[in-house]
Design an enzyme around this catalytic site. Structure first.
Site, short mmCIF file in Angstrom:
data_model
loop_
_atom_site.label_atom_id
_atom_site.label_comp_id
_atom_site.label_asym_id
_atom_site.label_seq_id
_atom_site.Cartn_x
_atom_site.Cartn_y
_atom_site.Cartn_z
N ASP A 143 0.83 -1.21 0.00
CA ASP A 143 0.00 0.00 0.00
C ASP A 143 0.87 1.26 0.00
O ASP A 143 1.97 1.26 0.56
CB ASP A 143 -0.91 -0.02 1.24
CG ASP A 143 -2.05 0.97 1.12
OD1 ASP A 143 -2.41 1.38 -0.01
OD2 ASP A 143 -2.60 1.35 2.18
N ASN A 185 -11.06 -2.79 -5.08
CA ASN A 185 -10.36 -1.77 -5.88
C ASN A 185 -11.08 -1.44 -7.19
O ASN A 185 -10.77 -0.43 -7.83
CB ASN A 185 -8.91 -2.17 -6.15
CG ASN A 185 -8.00 -2.07 -4.94
OD1 ASN A 185 -7.07 -2.86 -4.78
ND2 ASN A 185 -8.25 -1.10 -4.05
C1 IPE Z 1 -5.30 -2.76 -0.05
O1 IPE Z 1 -5.02 -1.43 -0.24
C2 IPE Z 1 -5.32 -3.48 -1.37
C3 IPE Z 1 -4.04 -3.58 -2.08
C4 IPE Z 1 -2.86 -3.20 -1.61
C5 IPE Z 1 -4.10 -4.21 -3.36
P1 IPE Z 1 -6.17 -0.33 -0.33
O2 IPE Z 1 -5.49 0.98 -0.51
O3 IPE Z 1 -7.16 -0.73 -1.38
O4 IPE Z 1 -6.86 -0.43 1.08
P2 IPE Z 1 -7.83 0.57 1.85
O5 IPE Z 1 -8.92 0.95 0.88
O6 IPE Z 1 -7.02 1.76 2.24
O7 IPE Z 1 -8.31 -0.18 3.04
C1 IPE Z 2 -1.76 0.18 -3.31
O1 IPE Z 2 -1.47 1.54 -3.34
C2 IPE Z 2 -1.95 -0.40 -4.69
C3 IPE Z 2 -3.34 -0.78 -4.99
C4 IPE Z 2 -4.33 -0.77 -4.15
C5 IPE Z 2 -3.60 -1.19 -6.35
P1 IPE Z 2 -2.63 2.61 -3.29
O2 IPE Z 2 -3.03 2.95 -4.69
O3 IPE Z 2 -3.75 2.16 -2.43
O4 IPE Z 2 -1.88 3.83 -2.64
P2 IPE Z 2 -2.49 4.89 -1.63
O5 IPE Z 2 -3.03 4.14 -0.45
O6 IPE Z 2 -3.56 5.65 -2.35
O7 IPE Z 2 -1.32 5.76 -1.26
MG MG Z 3 -4.13 2.42 -0.46
#
Ligand code: IPE
Ligand code: IPE
Ligand code: MG
Length: 242
Positions: free
Chosen positions: A17, A65
């Site tokens: 993340d 997602n």
């Molecule tokens: C979790 O990250 C999913 C992945 C890393 C693929 P998210 O960014 O989607 O999680 P939330 O929404 O902050 O809980």
């Molecule tokens: C995790 O990084 C990757 C996916 C969920 C695909 P994020 O895209 O959630 O990154 P932040 O949380 O917005 O920084």
């Molecule tokens: Mg995220």
């Protein structure tokens, strides 16, 4: 108080993340963060293989997602396709066996084909398993495993459910790492992480390097895993009496 020495983790799972925030810090589009996230994953795969980790599981795209803006979702799908074309030959030569874990029916036919051929290309590899959780949710996995048992008329037991799950080919994770500073599980490995050690770091995923991985492994090594027992029992079990 003495604690039992902790063997190295066999299976590390990571919620990758923080890509979006990494990009935002640099005034770049979110997709640039995801691209850098692929670079970070390559580094992490190499580092885990070099450290003798048997299984690495990463959360790449969650069931939830899909709710992101459509161009981010399509950008992520495109990035996955391109990353596979570029990275699979390297995984083959590095002995890494790739599995995709997640629901495939709602992916495009082209994506399903790409996932399948990447898995087939690495099927003979034995050095390390890399599970990429893609269109994955822990709730989906529990429900699909229960549905599979029900369809076969099998009784639902913990052992059968565990085997019917999309992660049934590997032991449960020992260490679950989440980068990006959030302290939540976000529907990752709900069943399999029952006794995993959890490690949260503020490092954004593109910045998670070998030193950060070693810090997580060192933190894990200092923990005492009791699995419901008392500390005294754990120390006695791990120290054979002479
Ligand atoms: C979790 O990250 C999913 C992945 C890393 C693929 P998210 O960014 O989607 O999680 P939330 O929404 O902050 O809980
Ligand atoms: C995790 O990084 C990757 C996916 C969920 C695909 P994020 O895209 O959630 O990154 P932040 O949380 O917005 O920084
Ligand atoms: Mg995220």
């Amino acid at each position: 108080m003495q604690t039992a020495p902790q063997a190295a983790p066999r299976h590390i799972a990571i919620v990758m993340d923080g890509n979006g925030r990494w990009a935002k810090q640099r005034h770049l589009p979110r997709l640039a963060g995801h691209r850098q996230g692929v670079e970070s994953l390559r580094r992490c795969v190499n580092a885990c293989a070099a450290r003798g980790i048997e299984v690495l599981t990463v959360f790449a795209f969650s069931s939830e997602n899909w709710s992101r803006p459509p161009d981010e979702v399509s950008g992520l799908m495109e990035l996955m396709g391109k990353a596979l074309l570029r990275e699979v030959p390297r995984l083959v030569s590095d002995g890494v066996r790739l599995y995709f874990v997640g629901e495939r029916a709602s992916l495009s036919a082209g994506m399903r084909e790409a996932l399948q051929s990447a898995e087939a290309a690495t099927a003979a590899n034995r050095r390390m398993v890399l599970n990429v959780c893609f269109n994955y949710g822990g709730r989906w996995d529990i429900a699909q495993a229960a549905a599979a048992l029900a369809a076969r008329g099998e009784a639902i037991t913990e052992e059968r459910l565990a085997r019917a799950m999309a992660m049934g080919h590997v032991p449960d994770p020992d260490l679950v790492i989440r980068t990006g500073g959030e302290t939540r599980i976000s529907n990752f490995l709900l069943w399999q992480a029952a006794y995993a050690e959890l490690y949260f770091t503020d490092a954004l995923w593109p910045d998670f390097d070998e030193a950060a991985l070693d810090a997580a492994i060192a933190d894990y090594a200092a923990r005492e895993r009791r699995f419901g027992r008392t500390s005294e029992q754990v120390v006695n079990v791990s120290e054979p009496s002479c």
